[in-house]
Design a protein around this motif. Structure first.
Motif, short mmCIF file in Angstrom:
data_model
loop_
_atom_site.label_atom_id
_atom_site.label_comp_id
_atom_site.label_asym_id
_atom_site.label_seq_id
_atom_site.Cartn_x
_atom_site.Cartn_y
_atom_site.Cartn_z
N ASP A 11 0.86 -1.19 0.00
CA ASP A 11 0.00 0.00 0.00
C ASP A 11 0.89 1.23 0.00
N GLN A 13 0.76 5.38 0.16
CA GLN A 13 -0.03 6.57 0.41
C GLN A 13 0.22 7.60 -0.69
N LYS A 14 -0.77 8.43 -0.97
CA LYS A 14 -0.66 9.45 -2.02
C LYS A 14 0.50 10.40 -1.78
N GLY A 38 7.79 3.59 6.35
CA GLY A 38 6.58 2.81 6.50
C GLY A 38 6.70 1.66 7.47
N SER A 46 3.42 -1.18 4.02
CA SER A 46 2.69 0.08 3.93
C SER A 46 3.70 1.21 3.86
N VAL A 48 4.19 4.97 3.95
CA VAL A 48 3.35 6.07 4.43
C VAL A 48 3.93 7.46 4.16
N ASP A 49 5.22 7.54 3.86
CA ASP A 49 5.81 8.86 3.61
C ASP A 49 7.12 8.69 2.84
N SER A 143 -2.39 0.14 -6.17
CA SER A 143 -2.71 1.39 -6.84
C SER A 143 -2.36 1.20 -8.31
N GLU A 148 -1.38 7.38 -9.85
CA GLU A 148 -0.20 8.15 -9.43
C GLU A 148 0.00 9.37 -10.32
N GLU A 184 0.75 17.60 2.41
CA GLU A 184 -0.15 16.64 3.06
C GLU A 184 -1.59 17.11 3.04
#
Length: 184
Positions: A11, A13-14, A38, A46, A48-49, A143, A148, A184
């Motif tokens: 996963d 994150q955007k 992550g 995951s 996350v950043d 995704s 993206e 963000e």
């Protein structure tokens, strides 16, 4: 007999796409590199950043400082799990610094996100591809390339790529924030 590949769900994150791809856009004529943050467990990753690190020559001392600063800010269940890289001239070839960084991450499932230009319907687009460095592992990304690109397209129209700050810029002027929270 063919060996069964271990599948791992990823996963992203955007915000990861935004930071990594805007970094690549701002310095499109230079190699860029950043880290991915992550969580990893046996069957799930995951991301996350992302933290943009460099767009010019990388010194090992500055790399160590940047990683120490980032590590000190992370929550206990979040860690550096990989890198992203966009090469200006060498398509598909990982830089030596990227190889070194991935080896030092010391994760069985260390992530490499390779950012490159692709041609689609006579237009150049950026593509972020997760590459497995473990030949026994297959990543299943949750995704799509279209997603993206849609995420970044509006950011580019707004000129946000000119505002992205990497650790190179922060090191020259510590007032500049390489965390890029405004995205963000």
């Amino acid at each position: 007999m063919d060996q069964q590949l271990e599948q791992v769900s990823v996963d992203i994150q955007k915000i990861v796409y935004k930071k990594a791809m805007l970094h690549a856009c701002k310095y499109s004529t230079e190699d860029v590199i950043g880290i991915l943050i992550g969580k990893i467990n046996d069957k799930n990753i995951s991301i996350v950043d992302a933290y943009p690190l460099f767009h010019s020559r990388v010194s090992l001392n500055i790399l160590e400082v940047s990683l120490d600063i980032i590590q000190s800010e992370l929550q206990s269940d979040i860690k550096i799990i990989g890198i992203y890289e966009a090469r200006a001239n060498s398509r598909g070839i990982m830089s030596e610094i990227a190889q070194e960084m991935l080896q030092n991450i010391n994760q069985k499932q260390a992530i490499l996100m390779r950012i490159s230009q692709i041609e689609l319907d006579d237009s150049l687009l950026l593509n972020a591809k997760i590459v497995s460095l473990n030949e026994n592992m297959k990543y299943v990304i949750n995704s799509s390339s279209t997603l993206e690109w849609k995420i970044i397209e509006d950011c580019l129209k707004a000129g946000l790529h000119w505002k992205i700050i990497d650790f190179d810029a922060h090191f020259e002027n510590v007032q500049l924030n390489f965390r890029n929270q405004y995205l963000e």
